[in-house]
Design an enzyme around this catalytic site. Structure first.
Site, PDB file in Angstrom:
ATOM      1  N   TYR A 135       0.835  -1.204   0.000  1.00 10.11           N
ATOM      2  CA  TYR A 135       0.000   0.000   0.000  1.00 10.11           C
ATOM      3  C   TYR A 135       0.871   1.254   0.000  1.00 10.11           C
ATOM      4  CZ  TYR A 135      -3.652  -3.316   1.415  1.00 10.11           C
ATOM      5  OH  TYR A 135      -4.511  -4.387   1.485  1.00 10.11           O
TER       6      TYR A 135
ATOM      7  N   HIS B  45      -0.125 -12.003   0.760  1.00 13.46           N
ATOM      8  CA  HIS B  45      -0.975 -10.975   0.144  1.00 13.46           C
ATOM      9  C   HIS B  45      -1.351 -11.314  -1.305  1.00 13.46           C
ATOM     10  CE1 HIS B  45      -1.577  -6.316  -0.319  1.00 13.46           C
ATOM     11  NE2 HIS B  45      -2.656  -6.996  -0.625  1.00 13.46           N
TER      12      HIS B  45
HETATM   13  P1  NAD Z   1     -13.433   0.152   1.277  1.00 12.00           P
HETATM   14  O1  NAD Z   1     -14.565  -0.591   0.693  1.00 12.00           O
HETATM   15  O2  NAD Z   1     -13.250   0.126   2.733  1.00 12.00           O
HETATM   16  O3  NAD Z   1     -13.531   1.641   0.723  1.00 12.00           O
HETATM   17  C1  NAD Z   1     -12.600   2.616   1.052  1.00 12.00           C
HETATM   18  C2  NAD Z   1     -13.072   3.943   0.490  1.00 12.00           C
HETATM   19  O4  NAD Z   1     -14.254   4.332   1.169  1.00 12.00           O
HETATM   20  C3  NAD Z   1     -12.071   5.071   0.709  1.00 12.00           C
HETATM   21  O5  NAD Z   1     -12.151   5.966  -0.399  1.00 12.00           O
HETATM   22  C4  NAD Z   1     -12.594   5.764   1.953  1.00 12.00           C
HETATM   23  O6  NAD Z   1     -12.209   7.116   1.983  1.00 12.00           O
HETATM   24  C5  NAD Z   1     -14.089   5.610   1.752  1.00 12.00           C
HETATM   25  N1  NAD Z   1     -14.861   5.680   3.010  1.00 12.00           N
HETATM   26  C6  NAD Z   1     -14.607   5.057   4.191  1.00 12.00           C
HETATM   27  N2  NAD Z   1     -15.535   5.392   5.108  1.00 12.00           N
HETATM   28  C7  NAD Z   1     -16.399   6.232   4.487  1.00 12.00           C
HETATM   29  C8  NAD Z   1     -17.558   6.926   4.910  1.00 12.00           C
HETATM   30  N3  NAD Z   1     -18.039   6.813   6.153  1.00 12.00           N
HETATM   31  N4  NAD Z   1     -18.202   7.715   3.997  1.00 12.00           N
HETATM   32  C9  NAD Z   1     -17.747   7.836   2.738  1.00 12.00           C
HETATM   33  N5  NAD Z   1     -16.647   7.213   2.276  1.00 12.00           N
HETATM   34  C10 NAD Z   1     -15.982   6.416   3.147  1.00 12.00           C
HETATM   35  O7  NAD Z   1     -12.113  -0.383   0.521  1.00 12.00           O
HETATM   36  P2  NAD Z   1     -10.612  -0.628   0.944  1.00 12.00           P
HETATM   37  O8  NAD Z   1      -9.991   0.542   1.628  1.00 12.00           O
HETATM   38  O9  NAD Z   1      -9.960  -1.151  -0.275  1.00 12.00           O
HETATM   39  O10 NAD Z   1     -10.693  -1.852   1.953  1.00 12.00           O
HETATM   40  C11 NAD Z   1     -10.512  -1.697   3.332  1.00 12.00           C
HETATM   41  C12 NAD Z   1      -9.192  -2.254   3.817  1.00 12.00           C
HETATM   42  O11 NAD Z   1      -9.208  -3.670   3.663  1.00 12.00           O
HETATM   43  C13 NAD Z   1      -7.948  -1.781   3.048  1.00 12.00           C
HETATM   44  O12 NAD Z   1      -7.512  -0.520   3.525  1.00 12.00           O
HETATM   45  C14 NAD Z   1      -6.991  -2.905   3.362  1.00 12.00           C
HETATM   46  O13 NAD Z   1      -6.457  -2.735   4.657  1.00 12.00           O
HETATM   47  C15 NAD Z   1      -7.912  -4.130   3.355  1.00 12.00           C
HETATM   48  N6  NAD Z   1      -7.927  -4.814   2.038  1.00 12.00           N
HETATM   49  C16 NAD Z   1      -7.119  -5.890   1.856  1.00 12.00           C
HETATM   50  C17 NAD Z   1      -7.078  -6.532   0.633  1.00 12.00           C
HETATM   51  C18 NAD Z   1      -6.179  -7.719   0.433  1.00 12.00           C
HETATM   52  O14 NAD Z   1      -5.552  -8.160   1.367  1.00 12.00           O
HETATM   53  N7  NAD Z   1      -6.058  -8.256  -0.761  1.00 12.00           N
HETATM   54  C19 NAD Z   1      -7.865  -6.076  -0.436  1.00 12.00           C
HETATM   55  C20 NAD Z   1      -8.704  -4.999  -0.216  1.00 12.00           C
HETATM   56  C21 NAD Z   1      -8.744  -4.381   1.028  1.00 12.00           C
END
Ligand code: NAD
Length: 321
Positions: free
Chosen positions: A61, A126
């Site tokens: 990231y 990952h």
């Molecule tokens: P998410 O679905 O959590 O969406 C994140 C987006 O939503 C960002 O733009 C954020 O600013 C916005 N957001 C968050 N809260 C909000 C709110 N209350 N109102 C409006 N917008 C809001 O997607 P993500 O960040 O990709 O997934 C969450 C976490 O999961 C990642 O940060 C990561 O740590 C993990 N993740 C891991 C993998 C993997 O291991 N392959 C893949 C995807 C995500």
């Protein structure tokens, strides 16, 4: 008991008690736009104050930026090490994928240095669908991670990725207990619920379940997804229509989507990417409201109807043949 902070849930057989809302730290690597150090610190500190204890990051990231920023913020928060749970990953880097034993063994030392920690709670392979073969994960990567676990640098081991069949492939072939946790993403939200079918299998294996991206990496937000989002035009358009529908009714699609994901208690933690204090407070408030009053079932019904034509639509991930 219903409180003003997020609830905690058991994570498989790890003994870890994780907050139902987890802090996805990819935004700290500027993955969803630039975030200042002050914004990052106030978000992390507020999250801790409101009971969020699980923080998920990766060297991938922001090209290691997320780990460094998270490490600085956790240290500056003043909260003791045993009050939070840190999950990081190995095998995926901005330079590419490398799941070799040698690379992942070096990777944990690099991560610990950036995170300013002596150990992480969970170390995940990952996005294993990008390994040259899943058999490498089984015969080389997971045994290397076991040694890291024995050294005390990681307490538990996980695997992550998008296609759900990777989890059964690996878990059916490794010795029982060698994978503690799976981290699935974009498969348990209003538009895609396919993780549901796997829950009994995972529980049977004693594996903890973390589900990430309840907002489908920005699809289910008013502002919409980032440019790099891999969804089809059809899926993006349906999610946009659902967001507009909620807004017109004076409601928020993100709140509804998060509450939907949180309602399934077999999922120990739902990781949301958060990049502001406001988002942390909104997401915790959504969890508390869900615990006190349940989900807005009328709005959910309407949004489900809008998303029905794209239900469970996903996108390719991994090495395509
Ligand atoms: P998410 O679905 O959590 O969406 C994140 C987006 O939503 C960002 O733009 C954020 O600013 C916005 N957001 C968050 N809260 C909000 C709110 N209350 N109102 C409006 N917008 C809001 O997607 P993500 O960040 O990709 O997934 C969450 C976490 O999961 C990642 O940060 C990561 O740590 C993990 N993740 C891991 C993998 C993997 O291991 N392959 C893949 C995807 C995500």
């Amino acid at each position: 008991m219903v409180g003003e902070v997020v609830e905690v849930r058991e994570l498989g057989k790890t003994g870890l008690r994780v907050s139902s809302v987890g802090f996805g730290a990819s935004p700290l690597g500027n993955v969803f736009g630039h975030i200042t150090h002050d914004e990052a610190l106030s978000s992390v500190r507020r999250a801790l104050q409101l009971g969020i204890n699980l923080f998920d990051t990766s060297p991938y990231y922001g090209g290691t930026l997320s780990e460094s920023v998270l490490g600085r913020c956790l240290e500056a928060s003043g909260f003791p090490r045993d009050s939070y749970i840190v999950s990081t990953k190995c095998g995926r880097y901005v330079e590419g994928f490398d799941f070799s034993a040698d690379r992942v063994t070096r990777s944990i030392d690099e991560s610990l240095q950036r995170l300013r920690l002596d150990y992480v709670d969970i170390l995940n392979c990952h996005d294993i669908e990008f390994a040259p073969s899943l058999d490498q994960i089984i015969t080389e990567t997971i045994p290397a991670l076991q040694k890291i676990k024995e050294s005390g640098k990681a307490r538990f081991i996980g695997i992550t990725g998008l296609p759900l069949e990777i989890f059964t492939y690996v878990l059916d072939r490794v010795p029982p207990g060698s994978v503690d946790v799976i981290l699935s993403y974009c498969h348990y939200g209003i538009n895609d619920t396919t993780l549901q079918d796997l829950i009994p299998y995972l529980q049977n294996k004693g594996v903890g379940i973390i589900s990430a991206s309840p907002l489908s990496m920005g699809l289910l937000t008013e502002t919409g997804p980032p440019d790099w989002h891999p969804a089809s035009a059809e899926l993006k358009s349906a999610c946009r229509a659902a967001a507009v529908h909620c807004k017109e009714k004076g409601k928020n699609i993100s709140k509804l989507s998060l509450q939907y994901s949180l309602a399934t208690k077999e999922i120990s933690s739902v990781l949301v990417g958060m990049n502001s204090l406001q988002q942390v407070e909104e997401n915790v408030a959504a969890a508390v409201e869900l615990a006190n009053h349940g989900v807005d079932s009328e709005l959910l019904f309407e949004v489900e109807a809008i998303l029905e034509p794209v239900k469970n639509q996903t996108w390719p991930s991994g090495i395509q043949s």
